[in-house]
Write a protein that holds these residues in place. Structure first.
Motif, PDB file in Angstrom:
ATOM      1  N   VAL B  66       0.804  -1.232   0.000  1.00  0.00           N
ATOM      2  CA  VAL B  66       0.000   0.000   0.000  1.00  0.00           C
ATOM      3  C   VAL B  66       0.838   1.285   0.000  1.00  0.00           C
ATOM      4  O   VAL B  66       0.280   2.378   0.038  1.00  0.00           O
ATOM      5  N   GLY B  67       2.168   1.145  -0.030  1.00  0.00           N
ATOM      6  CA  GLY B  67       3.006   2.331  -0.139  1.00  0.00           C
ATOM      7  C   GLY B  67       3.245   3.049   1.173  1.00  0.00           C
ATOM      8  O   GLY B  67       3.096   2.478   2.262  1.00  0.00           O
ATOM      9  N   LEU B  68       3.583   4.334   1.056  1.00  0.00           N
ATOM     10  CA  LEU B  68       3.987   5.134   2.214  1.00  0.00           C
ATOM     11  C   LEU B  68       2.885   5.215   3.282  1.00  0.00           C
ATOM     12  O   LEU B  68       3.174   5.415   4.460  1.00  0.00           O
ATOM     13  N   GLY B  69       1.633   5.078   2.878  1.00  0.00           N
ATOM     14  CA  GLY B  69       0.518   5.126   3.836  1.00  0.00           C
ATOM     15  C   GLY B  69       0.670   4.118   4.961  1.00  0.00           C
ATOM     16  O   GLY B  69       0.197   4.340   6.075  1.00  0.00           O
ATOM     17  N   GLU B 217       1.234   7.243  -6.798  1.00  0.00           N
ATOM     18  CA  GLU B 217       0.375   7.241  -5.588  1.00  0.00           C
ATOM     19  C   GLU B 217       1.068   6.552  -4.415  1.00  0.00           C
ATOM     20  O   GLU B 217       0.770   6.841  -3.254  1.00  0.00           O
ATOM     21  N   VAL B 218       1.983   5.617  -4.722  1.00  0.00           N
ATOM     22  CA  VAL B 218       2.668   4.877  -3.652  1.00  0.00           C
ATOM     23  C   VAL B 218       3.413   5.829  -2.719  1.00  0.00           C
ATOM     24  O   VAL B 218       3.504   5.598  -1.508  1.00  0.00           O
ATOM     25  N   LEU B 219       3.943   6.922  -3.258  1.00  0.00           N
ATOM     26  CA  LEU B 219       4.685   7.879  -2.432  1.00  0.00           C
ATOM     27  C   LEU B 219       3.824   9.052  -1.964  1.00  0.00           C
ATOM     28  O   LEU B 219       4.348  10.023  -1.423  1.00  0.00           O
ATOM     29  N   GLY B 220       2.534   8.960  -2.163  1.00  0.00           N
ATOM     30  CA  GLY B 220       1.632   9.960  -1.581  1.00  0.00           C
ATOM     31  C   GLY B 220       1.558   9.717  -0.081  1.00  0.00           C
ATOM     32  O   GLY B 220       1.867   8.613   0.379  1.00  0.00           O
ATOM     33  N   PRO B 221       1.182  10.718   0.726  1.00  0.00           N
ATOM     34  CA  PRO B 221       1.196  10.521   2.181  1.00  0.00           C
ATOM     35  C   PRO B 221       0.230   9.434   2.666  1.00  0.00           C
ATOM     36  O   PRO B 221       0.424   8.883   3.751  1.00  0.00           O
ATOM     37  N   TRP B 222      -0.771   9.129   1.864  1.00  0.00           N
ATOM     38  CA  TRP B 222      -1.716   8.077   2.290  1.00  0.00           C
ATOM     39  C   TRP B 222      -1.471   6.772   1.516  1.00  0.00           C
ATOM     40  O   TRP B 222      -2.177   5.799   1.741  1.00  0.00           O
ATOM     41  N   GLY B 223      -0.522   6.776   0.599  1.00  0.00           N
ATOM     42  CA  GLY B 223      -0.267   5.593  -0.216  1.00  0.00           C
ATOM     43  C   GLY B 223      -1.527   5.143  -0.928  1.00  0.00           C
ATOM     44  O   GLY B 223      -2.309   5.966  -1.418  1.00  0.00           O
ATOM     45  N   LEU B 224      -1.746   3.822  -0.967  1.00  0.00           N
ATOM     46  CA  LEU B 224      -2.959   3.296  -1.588  1.00  0.00           C
ATOM     47  C   LEU B 224      -4.026   2.993  -0.530  1.00  0.00           C
ATOM     48  O   LEU B 224      -5.048   2.395  -0.837  1.00  0.00           O
ATOM     49  N   ALA B 225      -3.759   3.382   0.726  1.00  0.00           N
ATOM     50  CA  ALA B 225      -4.686   3.012   1.811  1.00  0.00           C
ATOM     51  C   ALA B 225      -5.788   4.036   2.026  1.00  0.00           C
ATOM     52  O   ALA B 225      -6.847   3.708   2.567  1.00  0.00           O
ATOM     53  N   GLY B 226      -5.572   5.279   1.626  1.00  0.00           N
ATOM     54  CA  GLY B 226      -6.594   6.310   1.833  1.00  0.00           C
ATOM     55  C   GLY B 226      -6.413   7.044   3.145  1.00  0.00           C
ATOM     56  O   GLY B 226      -5.891   6.469   4.110  1.00  0.00           O
TER      57      GLY B 226
END
Lengths: 108, 476
Positions: B66-69, B217-226
């Motif tokens: 889910v990435g960074l989230g 999106e993986v490096l967005g603050p919420w990742g793929l988790a929302g």
């Protein structure tokens, strides 16, 4: 503090159930601060923590789509999340705890 | 080299545990390590019992998925130590010193004067401990099976034997001594793995560029988790940590509160160092897979093992596996001690019987607890991960209000405690079960929902009472 905690928890509940991130973020930070306020001897530490985290969280909620690269090539919100939520709070509460330790021990 | 190193390390841990056997002269030694912990031992023991194998194995896997989230789970590590000191340290330390409390249900009985609440808490702790311990034993089995090239059950039994040997013989004294060694190994291992993982991925800049070009999106603050799920993780692990009995228990073992002055920031720095492995391996593996250097993983939890097997030199692999085994065992030994105390003391007292307050009974019930965990791991194989997830949520929802609020708020009563325990336990179990069955539709994870509901129940009942209600808060 307990009424504030209750209101913050209700905000979290509503924000969580109806998927309202800004309400959820404010509720979470406020609840943590209100809970800690039961014994934290310094109002300054509580306010500083709340202002800092609330600001960072609201930025993240509203600017999470910003993909502008910043230091280390990381998107700006990712960098702010790591610096602002992961690293910087050490300087507010844990270091603040050491600085206000005598007051806490003395129960003043 | 690696199997020999791991076997030598296990023998060393067992020897350290056995060496401490003579230091157990009574229940206070067996359950509270004689209340002699100083600053560094408290930091290392707390860190190593919080940081389970999940940080090494599940964390990088979750980053891959889910990435960074995923990082919101450990991000509150920077300040929970301060909350622990402000809210728990003084009342728990004083109750251990002045009221003779040895366990968290003891504290609940002393604070609320209610045997039902204490018994209910003991049962919740026991359920959570058996589930959690079974998860740790299974995880250790998987790792030892990989390292020693044997079956998972041989791995489980070998790991359990070492853990049971030193926990049973040395009680909490052995757990603390081994936690110090294990904590140091974990810190060295995570720092070196992080540096190596980032280097293998080509540096932070290259890792970030690869991920951003393929799946930003993986490096967005919420990742793929929302955002809602991430914020709920943040709250759950920041506040729910205060209700974890194996962590709160450490506050009862401190020799002198003055030793805690620098505890929060040293704990924060060591936990930040430990969680580097989550970021380093997770982001590096994701980047290597997206860049085509590594084949996609069959399961996210393979991230760390695939990375080590493919890229790491032998010495780093040995250190990494020692770190993983350390993380699993240091959490397992704390759970074993907390569970044995519940079986020896709290369950008996709740039934109106005399607690079995000797070291011999502590040892006997430690063995019983390992037996229960093994039976559980064997009989409900597919449910072990579920039990592990449920364990944290159950502890958080059932115990956080009673400890974090109740120990600091004179108006909290036995009625608040009972309401919170009931709401927290039922909502945690129901929520996780409904979620496992696939019917849970909310973005807020069930464990966080249960914690919020339990806190609300505690406050509503307490605030609804008049000031002259049956307050039993000792002079704290």
């Amino acid at each position: 503090m307990l009424w504030l905690l209750l209101v913050a928890l209700l905000a979290m509940l509503v924000g969580g159930i109806f998927s309202l991130p800004a309400l959820m973020a404010t509720g979470a930070v406020t609840a943590i601060v209100a809970l800690t306020g039961l014994k934290c001897p310094s109002r300054f530490l509580l306010v500083a923590f709340w202002v800092w985290l609330e600001g960072v969280f609201l930025y993240l909620v509203f600017q999470s789509h910003d993909l502008t690269s910043s230091a280390f090539g990381l998107p700006r919100p990712a960098l702010l999340m790591l610096l602002g939520v992961w690293l910087a709070p050490v300087l507010i509460w844990p270091v603040g705890f050491a600085l206000t330790f005598k007051r806490w021990m003395g129960g003043k | 080299m690696i199997p020999a190193a791991i076997v030598a390390y296990l023998i060393f841990l067992a020897a350290v545990g056995l060496w401490t056997t003579r230091r157990n002269r009574g229940p206070s030694d067996f359950y509270l390590a004689g209340r002699r912990l100083g600053l560094l031992t408290t930091v290392l023991a707390t860190m190593s019992s919080i940081m389970s194998g999940f940080v090494f194995v599940g964390g990088p896997g979750l980053f891959y998925a889910v990435g960074l989230g995923s990082f919101w789970i450990v991000i509150s590590a920077s300040f929970t130590g301060a909350m622990m000191c402000w809210l728990l340290a003084r009342p728990l330390h004083r109750m251990a010193a002045e009221a003779g409390c040895l366990t968290i249900p003891d504290v609940i009985l002393a604070r609320y004067g209610c045997r039902v609440s204490s018994g209910f808490a003991a049962v919740a702790i026991l359920l959570g401990v058996v589930g959690y311990l079974a998860t740790q034993l299974m995880a250790m089995g998987v790792i030892l099976a990989t390292v020693l090239d044997t079956s998972i059950w041989v791995g489980i039994l070998a790991g359990t034997l070492v853990l049971a040997l030193y926990t049973t013989a040395g009680g909490m004294v052995a757990a603390i001594y081994t936690d110090v060694v294990q904590g140091a190994v974990m810190l060295i291992a995570t720092s070196l793995i992080f540096a190596f993982a980032v280097g293998t991925g080509g540096g932070v800049h290259d890792i970030s560029a690869t991920i951003q070009s393929e799946l930003p999106e993986v490096l967005g603050p919420w990742g793929l988790a929302g955002p809602v799920t991430c914020l709920a993780w943040f709250f759950l692990f920041a506040v729910g940590s205060l209700g974890q009995p194996h962590v709160a228990h450490k506050m009862m073992m401190v020799r002198d509160l003055k030793a805690l002055r620098h505890f929060p920031w040293i704990l924060a720095v060591s936990m930040i160092a430990c969680s580097l492995v989550w970021l380093g391996v997770g982001s590096s593996v994701k980047s290597l897979v997206l860049g085509g250097t590594l084949a996609p993983l069959a399961h996210p939890d393979e991230a760390v093992t695939v990375f080590l097997e493919r890229f790491a030199p032998e010495w780093l692999k040995a250190l990494a596996y020692a770190g993983i085994v350390s993380a699993i065992m240091s959490t397992g030994d704390s759970f074993a001690n907390v569970g044995a105390a519940v079986l020896a003391r709290d369950v008996h007292r709740s039934l109106g019987r005399q607690p079995r307050d000797t070291v011999a009974y502590g040892r006997l019930f430690s063995i019983v607890l390992f037996g229960l965990a093994l039976i559980f791991a064997n009989s409900v194989k597919g449910l072990v991960a579920y039990a592990g997830i449920l364990g944290f949520g159950l502890f958080a929802a059932a115990l956080t209000p009673l400890l974090a609020i109740g120990l600091n708020w004179p108006r909290a009563t036995a009625a608040s405690a009972r309401a919170s325990l009931l709401v927290g336990t039922i909502s945690a179990i129901t929520g996780e079960t409904v979620s496992r069955l696939g019917y849970y539709q909310l973005a807020i994870p069930p464990a966080c929902l249960a914690l919020v509901l339990s806190l609300i129940a505690f406050l509503v009942v307490g605030l609804g009472r008049k000031r002259h209600s049956d307050c039993t808060l000792p002079a704290l």
